[in-house]
Design an enzyme around this catalytic site. Structure first.
Site, PDB file in Angstrom:
ATOM      1  N   LEU A   1      28.730  51.865  37.648  1.00 10.81           N
ATOM      2  CA  LEU A   1      29.815  52.815  37.885  1.00 10.81           C
ATOM      3  C   LEU A   1      31.128  52.064  37.699  1.00 10.81           C
ATOM      4  CD1 LEU A   1      28.566  54.600  41.160  1.00 10.81           C
ATOM      5  CD2 LEU A   1      28.427  55.475  38.822  1.00 10.81           C
ATOM      6  N   ASP A   2      32.141  52.763  37.231  1.00  9.53           N
ATOM      7  CA  ASP A   2      33.448  52.132  37.082  1.00  9.53           C
ATOM      8  C   ASP A   2      33.971  51.678  38.446  1.00  9.53           C
ATOM      9  OD1 ASP A   2      33.296  52.736  34.399  1.00  9.53           O
ATOM     10  OD2 ASP A   2      34.523  54.548  34.564  1.00  9.53           O
ATOM     11  N   LYS A   3      34.905  50.760  38.425  1.00  5.27           N
ATOM     12  CA  LYS A   3      35.456  50.170  39.644  1.00  5.27           C
ATOM     13  C   LYS A   3      35.857  51.223  40.670  1.00  5.27           C
ATOM     14  CE  LYS A   3      39.454  47.459  41.204  1.00  5.27           C
ATOM     15  NZ  LYS A   3      40.679  46.734  40.778  1.00  5.27           N
ATOM     16  N   ARG A  39      34.938  60.240  31.811  1.00  8.77           N
ATOM     17  CA  ARG A  39      36.395  60.169  31.705  1.00  8.77           C
ATOM     18  C   ARG A  39      36.851  60.419  30.270  1.00  8.77           C
ATOM     19  NH1 ARG A  39      37.520  54.442  34.203  1.00  8.77           N
ATOM     20  NH2 ARG A  39      39.707  55.100  34.003  1.00  8.77           N
TER      21      ARG A  39
END
Length: 325
Positions: free
Chosen positions: A138-140, A237
């Site tokens: 998962l992204d930050k 995104r």
């Protein structure tokens, strides 16, 4: 000390016509594509006993592939006492609920303080598993559910399940703009042509498919649920930006603050102050890699997204929806 590895596998008939780099990515799924390609270019891959270094070499099915390489000791990553929110755990897997501002894997600019560093502390034996058992990322600043493998067999099977699209991952998000209906985005994703830290829809990129549906309308925003078929970097995104409905707070992909006309100062401040993409991995469903049992996990939407949703809902109740709804 580097670990010497020698692994052998046979190309499946179903892989007829695949490029060699694609074939070995499926046959040796414990390792990342980038690492395998590096080994291939370095002459560490043999096809029927002959060294082959060209990624575009076609396979026909039935070839014996031998991988002889050095695996760097993953203890170069420091074990760090960082708390983890454990949703589920058994002898083979861990499911965690990742908070915001938490990078999954060490990399450029983030050598430590990651999920991987935390895993090495809480589960020392996981150092024997490639990438400390991490199967997907998962992204930050994306919150929510991740599955981690404790053993090599569990990781191998989970990676294969992911490649076969047998792991269901659903997300909750707040998008900017008025979305009237759900749908599917089927657009390839590759590295951005000028902003190298970002991704973009690109004709020569990797296939990427995102399904989405509308969960709730607000005046200038939409709460949505999304399901991934693929798992490209920044996929949701990028795809939402492609639809011209970037995620609230996602300034990297065009998510500039949009304030509804007449909005209260409180809501205005909340929208302008929302400093991460409004994206949460809310559900994860898959077959247990060892027992075969179907497992399903849910993670509650985090407080910042709940507060934003409630504020947008209150604003919509006060002013009503536009006539188009």
């Amino acid at each position: 000390m580097a670990q010497q590895i020698v692994l052998t596998n046979t190309v499946k008939d179903s892989q007829l016509g695949q490029r060699l780099d694609q074939a070995i990515a499926e046959l040796f799924a414990d390792f990342s594509r980038s690492r395998l390609k590096e080994w291939l270019l370095d002459g560490k891959v043999q096809v029927n006993g002959e060294v082959v270094t060209k990624p575009r070499t076609k396979v026909m099915g039935g070839e014996e592939i031998t991988l002889q390489a050095e695996l760097e000791d993953e203890e170069r990553w420091e074990a760090q006492d960082i708390p983890l929110d454990i949703v589920y755990e058994d002898d083979d897997i861990i499911v965690i609920n990742k908070p915001r501002d938490f990078v999954v894997h060490p990399g450029a600019g983030t050598p430590d303080g990651t999920v991987l560093n935390a895993l090495l502390h809480h589960y020392p034996d996981i150092a024997e598993v490639p990438r400390a058992g991490i199967v997907h990322r998962l992204d930050k600043d994306t919150t929510g559910l991740m599955v981690v493998a404790k053993t090599v067999p569990a990781q191998t099977r989970l990676v294969r399940a992911l490649q076969k699209r047998n792991i269901t991952r659903e997300y909750e998000a707040i998008a900017i703009g008025r979305m009237t209906a759900g749908g599917k985005v089927d657009q390839p994703i590759g590295r951005h042509s000028t902003k190298r830290t970002l991704m973009a829809v690109a004709p020569l990129g990797k296939p990427a498919v995102t399904h989405y549906r509308v969960a709730e309308h607000f005046r200038e925003h939409t709460r949505i649920r999304l399901r991934l078929e693929t798992g490209r970097t920044h996929q949701i995104r990028v795809h939402m930006s492609y639809l011209q409905h970037p995620l609230l707070g996602d300034t990297a992909y065009g998510g500039r603050a949009r304030i509804p006309t007449g909005a209260s100062q409180e809501l205005t401040d909340m929208i302008r102050g929302f400093d991460r993409q409004a994206l949460h991995a809310v559900m994860l469903r898959f077959e247990h890699p060892i027992t075969g049992e179907e497992l399903e996990f849910h993670a509650p939407v985090p407080d910042d997204m709940v507060a934003m949703t409630e504020a947008l809902r209150k604003d919509t109740e006060e002013y009503g929806l536009p006539d188009e709804f």
